[in-house]
Write a protein that holds these residues in place. Structure first.
Motif, PDB file in Angstrom:
ATOM      1  N   SER A 163       0.871  -1.357  -0.040  1.00 49.18           N
ATOM      2  CA  SER A 163      -0.025  -0.019  -0.114  1.00 49.18           C
ATOM      3  C   SER A 163       0.980   1.326  -0.047  1.00 49.18           C
ATOM      4  N   ASP A 164       2.011   1.156   0.145  1.00 53.49           N
ATOM      5  CA  ASP A 164       3.045   2.425   0.392  1.00 53.49           C
ATOM      6  C   ASP A 164       3.395   2.884  -0.909  1.00 53.49           C
ATOM      7  N   SER A 165       3.209   4.224  -1.345  1.00 52.73           N
ATOM      8  CA  SER A 165       3.631   4.562  -2.533  1.00 52.73           C
ATOM      9  C   SER A 165       4.692   5.642  -2.649  1.00 52.73           C
ATOM     10  N   LYS A 201      11.292  -4.778  -3.870  1.00 53.48           N
ATOM     11  CA  LYS A 201      10.591  -3.677  -3.541  1.00 53.48           C
ATOM     12  C   LYS A 201      11.276  -2.543  -2.686  1.00 53.48           C
ATOM     13  N   LYS A 219      12.644   1.235  -3.451  1.00 49.87           N
ATOM     14  CA  LYS A 219      12.016   2.174  -3.051  1.00 49.87           C
ATOM     15  C   LYS A 219      13.152   3.070  -1.895  1.00 49.87           C
TER      16      LYS A 219
END
Length: 222
Positions: A121-123, A161, A165
């Motif tokens: 859910s983290d953008s 991921k 990030k």
């Protein structure tokens, strides 16, 4: 016993980092009961960030498996913008019971959730991500119990991921000579689940609460 942030003033910590004179800090540490090991990790990371980037203010940091928030609180007090994530499954000491309410005073944001759910859910993007004695639990379950164990594919996806990030560095702590873990386990773990790695930079050894040595590395994206 619950652990907590020592009563060291921000000016004391900043002075120690700038001058490398730890006298004032050592005097306060010697008279208090808390998880010294966690505080040492925080200062090692803060010192490395300051040396490389010349400031801590505004650095966006994700603390994975933040536990009682000690490292998150310390880095927040030094000017970083910190988000802590922990599923809170092992909570016999009540470490997480009021951590959510503490965030308005501690200056960091806490999410009691599983990392896989948070990442999905983290953008956002992070300057640094902390993986401090957490990744081996992905494979073995907490305390080698099998609980919350990720599949190999889950681990590959999570690491990919997290690398995507991170703009600057991942701080990675791993078992060194603990029973059940072969020598070199931490670096080999990364090689098993990553097709290629950022530059690995050793930051020395830490000591876990169980008394066994751990290795602390920086994976530099820059």
């Amino acid at each position: 016993m619950k652990t907590y942030l020592p009563e060291a003033s921000i000016s004391d910590v900043v002075h120690a980092l700038d001058s490398q004179d730890w006298t004032a800090i050592d005097e306060k540490l010697s008279s208090q009961e808390y998880e010294r090991l966690g505080f040492d990790r925080a200062l090692t990371i803060a010192s490395d960030l300051l040396a490389r980037h010349h400031t801590l203010r505004g650095l966006r940091i994700l603390d994975v498996g933040c536990n009682n928030g000690l490292i998150s609180k310390t880095l927040s007090s030094l000017g970083c913008d910190v988000v802590g994530v922990d599923n809170g499954d092992v909570d016999s000491q009540g470490l997480y019971s009021d951590l959510q309410s503490q965030t308005q005073f501690a200056g960091f944001e806490f999410h009691r959730t599983d990392l896989a759910d948070f990442i999905q859910s983290d953008s956002g993007y992070w300057d640094c991500i902390l993986l401090l004695s957490v990744t081996h639990h992905w494979e073995t379950g907490y305390a080698m119990s099998g609980e919350r164990r990720y599949s190999d594919e889950d681990i590959r996806h999570l690491l990919a991921k997290l690398f995507q990030k991170t703009k600057r560095s991942i701080y990675y702590e791993c078992p060194c000579n603990e029973p059940g873990f072969e020598t070199g386990f931490g670096v080999n773990f990364l090689h098993r689940f990553c097709s290629e790695l950022p530059k690995l930079r050793p930051l020395g050894h830490t000591v876990g609460p169980n008394g066994y040595l751990r290795e602390l590395w920086a994976l530099d994206m820059e």
